[in-house]
Design a protein around this motif. Structure first.
Motif, PDB file in Angstrom:
ATOM      1  N   LYS A  94      46.108  15.435  81.071  1.00  0.00           N
ATOM      2  CA  LYS A  94      44.798  15.708  80.458  1.00  0.00           C
ATOM      3  C   LYS A  94      43.968  16.645  81.330  1.00  0.00           C
ATOM      4  CE  LYS A  94      44.351  11.348  77.893  1.00  0.00           C
ATOM      5  NZ  LYS A  94      43.578  10.079  77.766  1.00  0.00           N
ATOM      6  N   SER A  95      44.039  16.440  82.635  1.00  0.00           N
ATOM      7  CA  SER A  95      43.281  17.295  83.549  1.00  0.00           C
ATOM      8  C   SER A  95      43.758  18.740  83.456  1.00  0.00           C
ATOM      9  CB  SER A  95      43.419  16.788  84.988  1.00  0.00           C
ATOM     10  OG  SER A  95      42.778  15.544  85.153  1.00  0.00           O
ATOM     11  N   VAL A  96      45.066  18.928  83.448  1.00  0.00           N
ATOM     12  CA  VAL A  96      45.614  20.281  83.373  1.00  0.00           C
ATOM     13  C   VAL A  96      45.297  20.909  82.015  1.00  0.00           C
ATOM     14  CG1 VAL A  96      47.743  21.641  83.423  1.00  0.00           C
ATOM     15  CG2 VAL A  96      47.393  19.807  85.084  1.00  0.00           C
ATOM     16  N   THR A  97      45.267  20.086  80.971  1.00  0.00           N
ATOM     17  CA  THR A  97      44.883  20.597  79.648  1.00  0.00           C
ATOM     18  C   THR A  97      43.456  21.131  79.681  1.00  0.00           C
ATOM     19  OG1 THR A  97      46.381  19.076  78.507  1.00  0.00           O
ATOM     20  CG2 THR A  97      44.559  19.997  77.216  1.00  0.00           C
ATOM     21  N   HIS A  98      42.560  20.432  80.369  1.00  0.00           N
ATOM     22  CA  HIS A  98      41.188  20.940  80.527  1.00  0.00           C
ATOM     23  C   HIS A  98      41.196  22.287  81.244  1.00  0.00           C
ATOM     24  CE1 HIS A  98      38.771  17.783  78.864  1.00  0.00           C
ATOM     25  NE2 HIS A  98      39.230  16.857  79.680  1.00  0.00           N
ATOM     26  N   LEU A  99      41.976  22.388  82.311  1.00  0.00           N
ATOM     27  CA  LEU A  99      42.027  23.650  83.051  1.00  0.00           C
ATOM     28  C   LEU A  99      42.532  24.788  82.170  1.00  0.00           C
ATOM     29  CD1 LEU A  99      43.473  22.492  86.502  1.00  0.00           C
ATOM     30  CD2 LEU A  99      41.184  23.379  86.071  1.00  0.00           C
ATOM     31  N   ARG A 100      43.565  24.523  81.393  1.00  0.00           N
ATOM     32  CA  ARG A 100      44.085  25.561  80.500  1.00  0.00           C
ATOM     33  C   ARG A 100      43.036  25.962  79.463  1.00  0.00           C
ATOM     34  NH1 ARG A 100      49.523  26.511  81.095  1.00  0.00           N
ATOM     35  NH2 ARG A 100      50.783  24.863  82.068  1.00  0.00           N
ATOM     36  N   PRO A 148      45.157  32.399  84.472  1.00  0.00           N
ATOM     37  CA  PRO A 148      46.336  31.843  83.785  1.00  0.00           C
ATOM     38  C   PRO A 148      47.632  32.065  84.559  1.00  0.00           C
ATOM     39  CG  PRO A 148      45.478  33.773  82.619  1.00  0.00           C
ATOM     40  CD  PRO A 148      44.459  33.404  83.638  1.00  0.00           C
ATOM     41  N   LEU A 149      47.651  33.058  85.444  1.00  0.00           N
ATOM     42  CA  LEU A 149      48.868  33.324  86.210  1.00  0.00           C
ATOM     43  C   LEU A 149      49.134  32.250  87.262  1.00  0.00           C
ATOM     44  CD1 LEU A 149      48.559  37.195  86.724  1.00  0.00           C
ATOM     45  CD2 LEU A 149      49.882  35.937  85.003  1.00  0.00           C
ATOM     46  N   ASP A 150      48.139  31.408  87.545  1.00  0.00           N
ATOM     47  CA  ASP A 150      48.330  30.322  88.508  1.00  0.00           C
ATOM     48  C   ASP A 150      49.097  29.140  87.919  1.00  0.00           C
ATOM     49  OD1 ASP A 150      47.048  31.509  90.663  1.00  0.00           O
ATOM     50  OD2 ASP A 150      45.075  30.727  90.120  1.00  0.00           O
ATOM     51  N   PHE A 151      49.268  29.124  86.604  1.00  0.00           N
ATOM     52  CA  PHE A 151      49.843  27.954  85.933  1.00  0.00           C
ATOM     53  C   PHE A 151      51.344  28.106  85.729  1.00  0.00           C
ATOM     54  CE2 PHE A 151      45.420  27.736  85.003  1.00  0.00           C
ATOM     55  CZ  PHE A 151      45.117  26.410  84.774  1.00  0.00           C
ATOM     56  N   PRO A 152      52.074  27.001  85.827  1.00  0.00           N
ATOM     57  CA  PRO A 152      53.490  27.024  85.411  1.00  0.00           C
ATOM     58  C   PRO A 152      53.572  27.082  83.887  1.00  0.00           C
ATOM     59  CG  PRO A 152      52.833  24.797  85.983  1.00  0.00           C
ATOM     60  CD  PRO A 152      51.650  25.677  86.283  1.00  0.00           C
ATOM     61  N   ASP A 153      54.775  27.164  83.367  1.00  0.00           N
ATOM     62  CA  ASP A 153      54.943  27.160  81.914  1.00  0.00           C
ATOM     63  C   ASP A 153      54.304  25.912  81.321  1.00  0.00           C
ATOM     64  OD1 ASP A 153      56.341  29.519  82.037  1.00  0.00           O
ATOM     65  OD2 ASP A 153      58.310  28.539  82.077  1.00  0.00           O
ATOM     66  N   GLU A 154      53.685  26.064  80.161  1.00  0.00           N
ATOM     67  CA  GLU A 154      52.972  24.947  79.551  1.00  0.00           C
ATOM     68  C   GLU A 154      53.894  23.763  79.282  1.00  0.00           C
ATOM     69  OE1 GLU A 154      49.623  24.228  76.054  1.00  0.00           O
ATOM     70  OE2 GLU A 154      50.424  26.222  76.461  1.00  0.00           O
ATOM     71  N   GLY A 155      55.158  24.040  79.020  1.00  0.00           N
ATOM     72  CA  GLY A 155      56.107  22.958  78.780  1.00  0.00           C
ATOM     73  C   GLY A 155      56.275  22.044  79.974  1.00  0.00           C
ATOM     74  N   ASP A 156      56.011  22.567  81.176  1.00  0.00           N
ATOM     75  CA  ASP A 156      56.140  21.749  82.382  1.00  0.00           C
ATOM     76  C   ASP A 156      55.074  20.656  82.451  1.00  0.00           C
ATOM     77  OD1 ASP A 156      58.228  23.377  83.042  1.00  0.00           O
ATOM     78  OD2 ASP A 156      57.192  24.451  84.649  1.00  0.00           O
ATOM     79  N   PHE A 158      43.284  28.799  93.158  1.00  0.00           N
ATOM     80  CA  PHE A 158      44.432  27.991  93.560  1.00  0.00           C
ATOM     81  C   PHE A 158      45.304  28.746  94.562  1.00  0.00           C
ATOM     82  CE2 PHE A 158      43.521  26.223  89.250  1.00  0.00           C
ATOM     83  CZ  PHE A 158      43.257  24.923  89.645  1.00  0.00           C
ATOM     84  N   PHE A 159      46.193  28.013  95.216  1.00  0.00           N
ATOM     85  CA  PHE A 159      47.100  28.580  96.216  1.00  0.00           C
ATOM     86  C   PHE A 159      46.304  29.374  97.249  1.00  0.00           C
ATOM     87  CE2 PHE A 159      49.478  28.288  92.178  1.00  0.00           C
ATOM     88  CZ  PHE A 159      50.427  27.359  92.551  1.00  0.00           C
ATOM     89  N   ALA A 160      45.224  28.775  97.716  1.00  0.00           N
ATOM     90  CA  ALA A 160      44.289  29.434  98.619  1.00  0.00           C
ATOM     91  C   ALA A 160      43.971  28.525  99.796  1.00  0.00           C
ATOM     92  CB  ALA A 160      43.011  29.794  97.864  1.00  0.00           C
ATOM     93  N   MET A 161      44.303  28.964 101.005  1.00  0.00           N
ATOM     94  CA  MET A 161      44.116  28.158 102.215  1.00  0.00           C
ATOM     95  C   MET A 161      43.087  28.823 103.134  1.00  0.00           C
ATOM     96  SD  MET A 161      47.000  26.967 105.013  1.00  0.00           S
ATOM     97  CE  MET A 161      47.556  28.662 105.299  1.00  0.00           C
ATOM     98  N   PRO A 162      41.934  28.210 103.323  1.00  0.00           N
ATOM     99  CA  PRO A 162      40.951  28.784 104.246  1.00  0.00           C
ATOM    100  C   PRO A 162      41.500  28.801 105.673  1.00  0.00           C
ATOM    101  CG  PRO A 162      39.969  27.101 102.843  1.00  0.00           C
ATOM    102  CD  PRO A 162      41.444  26.991 102.682  1.00  0.00           C
ATOM    103  N   VAL A 163      41.330  29.922 106.365  1.00  0.00           N
ATOM    104  CA  VAL A 163      41.841  30.020 107.731  1.00  0.00           C
ATOM    105  C   VAL A 163      40.756  30.388 108.738  1.00  0.00           C
ATOM    106  CG1 VAL A 163      44.214  30.541 107.055  1.00  0.00           C
ATOM    107  CG2 VAL A 163      42.578  32.418 107.327  1.00  0.00           C
TER     108      VAL A 163
END
Length: 435
Positions: free
Chosen positions: A239-245, A221-229, A265-270
């Motif tokens: 709808k997709s983000v609602t599924h993720l939540r 849940p810490l990967d998500f912005p405020d739900e209002g966004d 999320f916020f993960a870049m393979p190096v």
């Protein structure tokens, strides 16, 4: 009479043929050429085998092919059996509808290790593409990393996580079904460079993950912005983000499922590490700049895994003599025009973007350009010239009638509950048309 050759029998090719039929009526003769003996391209070997409703669009393409002025010419390779220049000599217009079947290269250290697989190869393996029938992906390990945050990544994760019972009604090929039945995979990690608001996943595909028999999606849940966004997103993305939540909101009720599908999320393979085969993937944390681009933070961590599947996009294979944009992985074109009398459509034109349906207006727009350029035609030979050349070179083409015999044989050999069992060997396809 206008003579048009379309190279590629996937959605872009068939929508272009349909548009030409409607535009020119009886004053057009269309040949759809494909290197495989079977038509429909992406629909047959790209769409997930458990998405039969999407594959049903092939019935529309079949209707196009049953017209008197459209012919399927399978088992003919443009480049080796016949050249583009030769086709241009026979046809008023040659349209490249070859799609983008090649994987975009995963350009990080360790990409050569055994167990690093591109999505075109992996999807082709479980969908029965002859090029990938012998892939033999390593399914004995417990963990797999999937690079990408689009629908292809979701398809791959879902296929890896499903039980045998959940494949009922699909046309996944037997060799993949048997291999997946022995899979030891228990952790599937989806690596995305950006966050939940930047995914390219559609609601239907995401929603399916919440109803798998033995697998549960996991998000932080810490990967998500405020739900209002979320209100700022377009409806489909919202709808997709609602599924993720909902995945973290339902986490408690899904705990008894043994397979996890982790959204990292916020993960870049190096880098990928291993002694000859995949053992770990090194990931760098990212953040978004003001333009919503991902940039590395310098923080790195390692994930144990025994297979890496790269779902980072596709490229159109070059054809000798045809101008090509290597940076974009597509044919060089201006609104579909490549050279006089030579065109491209679909992913070969615009790169791998859009849905299957996006190819319909693309195909119809292409026919308008052809009409503008060639008028009533240039009195060329068309298919007579191609047939003569194939006879001289002993090229054995497969017709649509032949394909229907192949299809009947695939239906006859299907396992219980499956619509068909595809042939994965070209020689078997050719033999089946004579049964």
């Amino acid at each position: 009479m206008r003579h048009i050759a379309i190279i590629g029998s996937g959605p872009a090719g068939y929508y272009t043929a349909e548009a030409a039929q409607k535009k020119f009526g009886d004053e057009v003769c269309i040949d759809i050429i494909d290197r495989l003996p079977v038509p429909f391209g992406l629909i047959r070997t790209g769409v997930a085998p458990d998405h039969q409703s999407i594959k049903a669009v092939s019935r529309r393409y079949e209707k196009t092919n049953l017209g008197d002025n459209v012919r399927f010419v399978g088992n003919v390779s443009v480049g080796s059996d016949v050249s583009v220049d030769e086709l241009q000599g026979f046809y008023d217009a040659v349209v490249l509808a070859t799609g983008a079947p090649n994987d975009r290269k995963l350009d990080i250290p360790g990409n050569e290790l055994s167990g690093v697989i591109g999505s075109a190869a992996f999807v082709g393996w479980y969908n029965g593409h002859p090029d990938f029938k012998d892939l033999n992906p390593p399914l004995a390990g417990k963990s797999v990393a999937i690079i990408g945050n689009g629908n292809v990544a979701l398809d791959v994760a879902r296929i890896l996580a499903k039980t045998q019972n959940e494949f009922r009604g699909s046309d996944i090929v037997a060799h993949a079904l048997d291999a997946l039945a022995q899979s030891k995979i228990r952790k599937i990690t989806l690596l995305g460079r950006r966050g939940p608001h930047q995914i390219a996943m559609t609601p239907k595909e995401l929603g399916e993950l919440g109803h798998l028999e033995k697998a549960r999606p996991v998000v932080d849940p810490l990967d998500f912005p405020d739900e209002g966004d979320d209100a700022m997103l377009e409806p489909g993305m919202r709808k997709s983000v609602t599924h993720l939540r909902s995945f973290y909101q339902r986490a408690g009720e899904l705990l008894d499922k043994p397979i996890t599908i982790d959204f990292d999320f916020f993960a870049m393979p190096v880098e990928i590490k291993g002694d000859g085969e995949v053992e770990q993937i090194v990931v760098e944390r990212t953040e978004l700049d003001k333009d919503m681009r991902s940039i590395g933070t310098g923080e790195r961590y390692e994930l144990d895994c025994q297979m890496v599947i790269s779902c980072i996009g596709y490229r159109t294979p070059p054809i000798e003599g045809v101008p090509y944009e290597h940076g974009r992985g597509r044919f060089a074109n201006t609104e579909g025009r490549i050279l006089p009398g030579l065109y491209c459509v679909g992913w070969a034109k615009r790169g791998p973007s859009g849905t299957i349906g996006t190819n319909k207006p693309d195909g119809f727009g292409m026919v308008e350009l052809i009409d503008e350029d060639i008028g009533a035609g240039d009195q060329k030979e068309g298919r007579k010239g191609l047939d003569r050349l194939m006879a001289e070179r002993n090229v054995e083409a497969v017709t649509f009638r032949d394909w229907k015999k192949i299809e009947e044989a695939e239906i006859a050999r299907a396992r219980a509950g499956a619509p068909r069992e595809k042939f994965t060997d070209i020689a078997e396809m050719i033999a089946a048309r004579e049964s």
